[in-house]
Design an enzyme around this catalytic site. Structure first.
Site, PDB file in Angstrom:
ATOM      1  N   HIS A  71      -6.999  -0.373   3.613  1.00 46.70           N
ATOM      2  CA  HIS A  71      -5.814  -0.764   2.841  1.00 46.70           C
ATOM      3  C   HIS A  71      -4.651  -1.024   3.778  1.00 46.70           C
ATOM      4  O   HIS A  71      -4.207  -0.138   4.508  1.00 46.70           O
ATOM      5  CB  HIS A  71      -5.417   0.324   1.846  1.00 46.70           C
ATOM      6  CG  HIS A  71      -4.141   0.008   1.112  1.00 46.70           C
ATOM      7  ND1 HIS A  71      -4.098  -0.871   0.055  1.00 46.70           N
ATOM      8  CD2 HIS A  71      -2.860   0.415   1.316  1.00 46.70           C
ATOM      9  CE1 HIS A  71      -2.850  -0.969  -0.380  1.00 46.70           C
ATOM     10  NE2 HIS A  71      -2.078  -0.206   0.376  1.00 46.70           N
ATOM     11  N   HIS A  73      -1.131  -4.115   4.498  1.00 43.83           N
ATOM     12  CA  HIS A  73      -0.330  -5.263   4.062  1.00 43.83           C
ATOM     13  C   HIS A  73      -0.051  -6.099   5.312  1.00 43.83           C
ATOM     14  O   HIS A  73       0.967  -5.908   5.991  1.00 43.83           O
ATOM     15  CB  HIS A  73       0.984  -4.805   3.428  1.00 43.83           C
ATOM     16  CG  HIS A  73       0.820  -3.980   2.189  1.00 43.83           C
ATOM     17  ND1 HIS A  73       0.995  -4.500   0.926  1.00 43.83           N
ATOM     18  CD2 HIS A  73       0.488  -2.676   2.026  1.00 43.83           C
ATOM     19  CE1 HIS A  73       0.784  -3.540   0.027  1.00 43.83           C
ATOM     20  NE2 HIS A  73       0.474  -2.423   0.668  1.00 43.83           N
ATOM     21  N   GLU A 149      -2.242  -9.575  -5.098  1.00 43.12           N
ATOM     22  CA  GLU A 149      -1.434  -8.589  -5.817  1.00 43.12           C
ATOM     23  C   GLU A 149      -0.738  -9.228  -7.017  1.00 43.12           C
ATOM     24  O   GLU A 149      -0.101 -10.270  -6.896  1.00 43.12           O
ATOM     25  CB  GLU A 149      -0.389  -8.005  -4.863  1.00 43.12           C
ATOM     26  CG  GLU A 149       0.402  -6.854  -5.426  1.00 43.12           C
ATOM     27  CD  GLU A 149       1.300  -6.249  -4.362  1.00 43.12           C
ATOM     28  OE1 GLU A 149       1.104  -5.072  -4.019  1.00 43.12           O
ATOM     29  OE2 GLU A 149       2.202  -6.964  -3.860  1.00 43.12           O
ATOM     30  N   HIS A 188      -0.579  -4.231  -9.076  1.00 39.28           N
ATOM     31  CA  HIS A 188       0.205  -3.468  -8.103  1.00 39.28           C
ATOM     32  C   HIS A 188       0.215  -1.969  -8.368  1.00 39.28           C
ATOM     33  O   HIS A 188      -0.325  -1.180  -7.585  1.00 39.28           O
ATOM     34  CB  HIS A 188       1.642  -4.022  -8.067  1.00 39.28           C
ATOM     35  CG  HIS A 188       2.527  -3.322  -7.103  1.00 39.28           C
ATOM     36  ND1 HIS A 188       3.762  -2.828  -7.456  1.00 39.28           N
ATOM     37  CD2 HIS A 188       2.366  -3.015  -5.800  1.00 39.28           C
ATOM     38  CE1 HIS A 188       4.341  -2.269  -6.411  1.00 39.28           C
ATOM     39  NE2 HIS A 188       3.511  -2.369  -5.387  1.00 39.28           N
ATOM     40  N   HIS A 215      -2.436   0.648  -6.398  1.00 37.08           N
ATOM     41  CA  HIS A 215      -1.620   1.740  -5.861  1.00 37.08           C
ATOM     42  C   HIS A 215      -1.343   2.718  -6.992  1.00 37.08           C
ATOM     43  O   HIS A 215      -0.808   2.329  -8.035  1.00 37.08           O
ATOM     44  CB  HIS A 215      -0.276   1.223  -5.340  1.00 37.08           C
ATOM     45  CG  HIS A 215      -0.363   0.167  -4.282  1.00 37.08           C
ATOM     46  ND1 HIS A 215      -0.647  -1.149  -4.564  1.00 37.08           N
ATOM     47  CD2 HIS A 215      -0.169   0.234  -2.939  1.00 37.08           C
ATOM     48  CE1 HIS A 215      -0.631  -1.859  -3.434  1.00 37.08           C
ATOM     49  NE2 HIS A 215      -0.351  -1.039  -2.439  1.00 37.08           N
ATOM     50  N   GLU A 218       1.548   7.452  -5.659  1.00 38.91           N
ATOM     51  CA  GLU A 218       1.954   7.562  -4.255  1.00 38.91           C
ATOM     52  C   GLU A 218       3.067   8.592  -4.083  1.00 38.91           C
ATOM     53  O   GLU A 218       3.000   9.456  -3.208  1.00 38.91           O
ATOM     54  CB  GLU A 218       2.414   6.197  -3.745  1.00 38.91           C
ATOM     55  CG  GLU A 218       2.860   6.212  -2.286  1.00 38.91           C
ATOM     56  CD  GLU A 218       3.227   4.837  -1.769  1.00 38.91           C
ATOM     57  OE1 GLU A 218       3.493   4.719  -0.555  1.00 38.91           O
ATOM     58  OE2 GLU A 218       3.255   3.869  -2.570  1.00 38.91           O
TER      59      GLU A 218
END
Length: 389
Positions: A71, A73, A149, A188, A215, A218
């Protein structure tokens, strides 16, 4: 005159942790290499006895196939790293450096992964930079999944957003190549995607066999949001992108026992066994739900630490039989794209966790999340120096 070393003489490489890509890891471990071929793997003492003439060629922390960045970005790869509390990091890093985000940054990140010899990548392609997907799909040195996303908290726009996302995914899927990256989908978060859009996206992905990452949980504020409908996540939102109440986003009243994981499960979004990322702030019941769904999870230890999100309950997930993988999140929150750095940090955070579990997660867990295959370190297979961490 010095006699040149015989390139075909056996070499013994020892390590603290050996993972061959099969079964579990072992500690300590060793590999005998003859030329560029693996001759044997096992315990150092056993291999010394079986290959008494082998030259000891060094001791390493880990010998294993290259780790997988499950994972990240990549379109944030030229951001400057900053460790800040989550609600400062968003405006002071993500928004403040948004001009650095896009295809050139993703290319730079992909180049870094190639130089690191990464075993694969699970990359999140930001919804508003779709050119990143075209850029990364064209690379021949990248394997794994590129997750597009999707965001959209307004339920009344769900159908429109879903049509756009599906049109793009259908086109990108025609560009997939054997051995290259696959196209996936990433709704997302449970609070930035409306209940209607989340259902449309996850049902579509399950029907098409698309890999999914979400996600989830978190930051501790996410638990507060689902329990009360308020808190810092709701306070810091941009009202133009949200309805008047959080209840409208999730299609039900918040309540004390409602968690992000339970919400997704109740909604039916876990039926396709999506991979859940972060899952730091979860309950025992949440972990049981993830296990029942057959979902894997990805932890990003450095990002969790730097943004003050908490510590991933690794031992509890492992005890429940949940597959765990490792990712770096973005350079902006993790500090680098090297999963070996993540593994080293994880061993300081999870001191009681067997390091063999962490190494296996970084390799096998990542490949299972991405649907790829780890190379094996076994007799007769080609040896690669990328196996020396």
């Amino acid at each position: 005159m010095t006699t040149p070393a015989d390139p075909h003489a056996p070499r013994l490489l020892t390590c603290d942790v050996l993972y061959t890509g099969m079964g579990g890891a072992q500690s300590p471990g060793a590999v005998v290499v003859v030329g560029r071929t693996v001759a044997a793997t096992g315990h150092p003492d056993a291999l010394r006895a079986a290959y008494p003439h082998a030259t000891h060629a060094g001791h390493h922390a880990v010998i294993a196939p290259p780790p997988v960045n499950a994972h990240t970005h990549l379109d944030m790869s030229t951001y400057e790293f900053q460790a800040l509390p989550y609600f400062r990091w968003l405006p002071e890093v993500v928004i403040a450096q948004r001009d650095r985000r896009g295809a050139p940054a993703a290319q730079a990140g992909a180049q870094t992964l190639a130089a690191l010899g990464a075993g694969g990548v699970g990359d999140i392609v930001y919804m508003h930079t779709p050119d990143v997907m075209d850029t990364l799909l064209a690379r021949e040195d990248l394997q794994g999944v590129l997750y597009y996303e999707a965001l959209g908290a307004l339920p009344e726009r769900a159908d429109e957003t879903f049509r756009l996302v599906r049109e793009r995914l259908d086109r990108w899927r025609t560009l997939e190549r054997p051995g290259g990256p696959r196209v996936g989908l990433s709704p997302h978060t449970p609070y930035t995607v409306s209940h209607r859009l989340m259902r449309l996206l996850t049902e579509y992905a399950a029907g098409e066999g698309l890999p999914v990452q979400i996600h989830v949980a978190e930051h501790p504020a996410e638990l507060e949001l689902f329990a009360t409908g308020g808190g810092p996540l709701w306070t810091h939102r941009l009202p133009v992108y949200y309805p008047a109440t959080f209840e409208s986003v999730i299609g039900r009243p918040p309540e004390p026992e409602l968690t992000p994981v339970r919400y997704l499960d109740d909604l039916g979004a876990l039926r396709g066994a999506p991979t859940l990322v972060h899952v730091v702030n979860v309950t025992r019941n949440d972990i049981a739900r993830v296990a029942r769904a057959g979902s894997a999870v990805v932890t990003c230890p450095r990002s969790n630490h730097h943004l003050e999100c908490g510590v991933f309950p690794w031992a509890a997930f492992a005890a429940a039989g949940v597959e765990v993988a490792v990712g770096t999140d973005s350079v902006a929150s993790g500090g680098s794209l090297d999963v070996r750095d993540e593994v080293a940090f994880a061993r300081t955070v999870h001191e009681r966790l067997d390091p063999r579990v962490v190494v296996r997660a970084a390799v096998k867990g990542g490949h299972r999340v991405l649907g790829t295959r780890a190379p094996f370190i076994r007799r007769g297979e080609a040896w690669s120096d990328t196996y020396l961490w």
